[in-house]
Scaffold this motif. Structure first.
Motif: not given
Length: 377
Positions: A139-151
């Motif tokens: 969920p949300g904009d994760l394009t600038a997040d290098p981590a994979g935890a948000g997926f």
């Protein structure tokens, strides 16, 4: 000069073969996809396609970076993508969107991760069903997040992503037009053990995988893509850097009619050898008009599979004899002989059999790559 380093052939949204997100699409979600490159460079760009869309798909943000485990991106490599100088763009219905090129050095054999954010509902998504690699959604904009935890969700398909190109300046790419055997069915998921991967490693040349699981040479399928003679231009001839085409198609055309057990094996007309030869000649005509050298592969042995039957056996032998002996292809790769069981040449050698007597395993795909490399590279 940009060269195609990776590609996937688009398909109509469907769920008949493998579970996926193509029909539901995306909304207020980020999609992260990793692909293995076959040509390196100092700069790269991506292509997004919506060949089967009825309306544009808005890209609110996008990024690329070198792949790390678990849906993550290697720290320090995450790079924003732009499209005509803007971070936002729309993938046109029935068309492609090309990003601006970005300075990100990559090597052949390296994995690249592309992240897309959709802030508006996409509707059904043009996709490639069998990636044999994980895509991640969160969920949300994760394009600038290098981590994979948000997926928090995983799919084994690719969506919207049709190609990655690098400034390698290569004009010797090899494109493979085929079905599930070219797509990599039977190879170890997540390990890049398709015969396209093995061929790139053996030859050092860029290799484009234009395989679609279940694809037919002569007929369109709701589940398995447009027929090979119709999609050749989009999936191969329009990709930059290609000079050689390798063709391995026709097994599903003759095998689908041998069983009524699989509902996705439709259409399934009884196809004759002359029809398949005409289809191969049409592929040859289009490829040669584009200036490509073309190699033809004999169909693999498939006795014992759900594609096997009296008519399929007869037509496969006749087609293989034409491919081998007609002289119409610039080169011939006798994959039938290379993978046959010496004790029963109609069957795959057990050491190369994934288990369904139709698809090779990792070892079989290595043998295929060795045979193709010797003939065309």
């Amino acid at each position: 000069m940009f060269t195609t380093s990776w590609s996937a052939s688009p398909q109509l949204p469907s769920e008949g073969f493998t579970p996926n997100w193509s029909r539901e699409g995306f909304w207020r979600q980020s999609l992260r996809q990793a692909v293995r490159l076959s040509a390196g460079g100092e700069r790269l760009r991506i292509r997004l396609g919506h060949a089967y869309g009825s309306s544009p798909v808005r890209i609110a943000a996008a990024s690329v970076g070198r792949t790390a485990p678990g849906g993550a991106v290697r720290p320090g490599t995450l790079t924003r993508l732009t499209f005509g100088g803007s971070p936002e763009a729309a993938v046109p219905e029935r068309g492609e969107l090309v990003s601006d090129d970005v300075p990100l050095a990559v090597a052949a054999g390296e994995s690249l991760t592309v992240t897309l954010y959709f802030d508006a509902a996409t509707g059904p998504a043009t996709f490639h069903a069998q990636a044999f690699a994980d895509a991640h959604r969160g969920p949300g904009d994760l394009t600038a997040d290098p981590a994979g935890a948000g997926f928090d969700e995983v799919s084994a398909s690719w969506y919207f992503l049709t190609a990655v190109e690098t400034d390698a300046g290569r004009t010797d790419a090899v494109a493979l037009l085929g079905d599930s055997i070219t797509d990599g069915f039977g190879s170890t998921p997540g390990a890049d053990r398709r015969w396209s991967d093995a061929l790139a490693a053996r030859t050092g040349r860029p290799v484009l995988n234009a395989g679609i699981g279940g694809n037919l040479l002569l007929h369109d399928s709701a589940w398995y893509g447009e027929r090979g003679v119709a999609r050749l231009r989009r999936d191969v001839l329009e990709r930059p850097g290609v000079d050689t085409l390798v063709v391995l198609l026709g097994l599903n055309d003759i095998g689908f009619s041998e069983t009524d057990e699989q509902p996705t094996y439709k259409p399934a007309p009884v196809v004759e050898t002359a029809e398949l030869i005409a289809g191969h000649r049409e592929v040859l005509r289009q490829a040669r008009a584009a200036g490509l050298r073309v190699a033809g592969c004999t169909l693999l042995p498939f006795a014992g599979s759900d594609h096997w039957g009296r008519h399929a056996a007869e037509v496969s032998r006749e087609l293989n004899a034409w491919i081998s002996g007609s002289g119409e292809y610039d080169a011939v790769v006798d994959l039938n002989r290379a993978l046959a069981d010496p004790a029963d040449p109609d069957r795959l050698r057990p050491a190369y059999d994934f288990g369904d007597h139709l698809h090779p395993n990792d070892a079989g795909y290595e043998v295929m790559a060795e045979a193709v490399a010797a003939a065309v590279c």
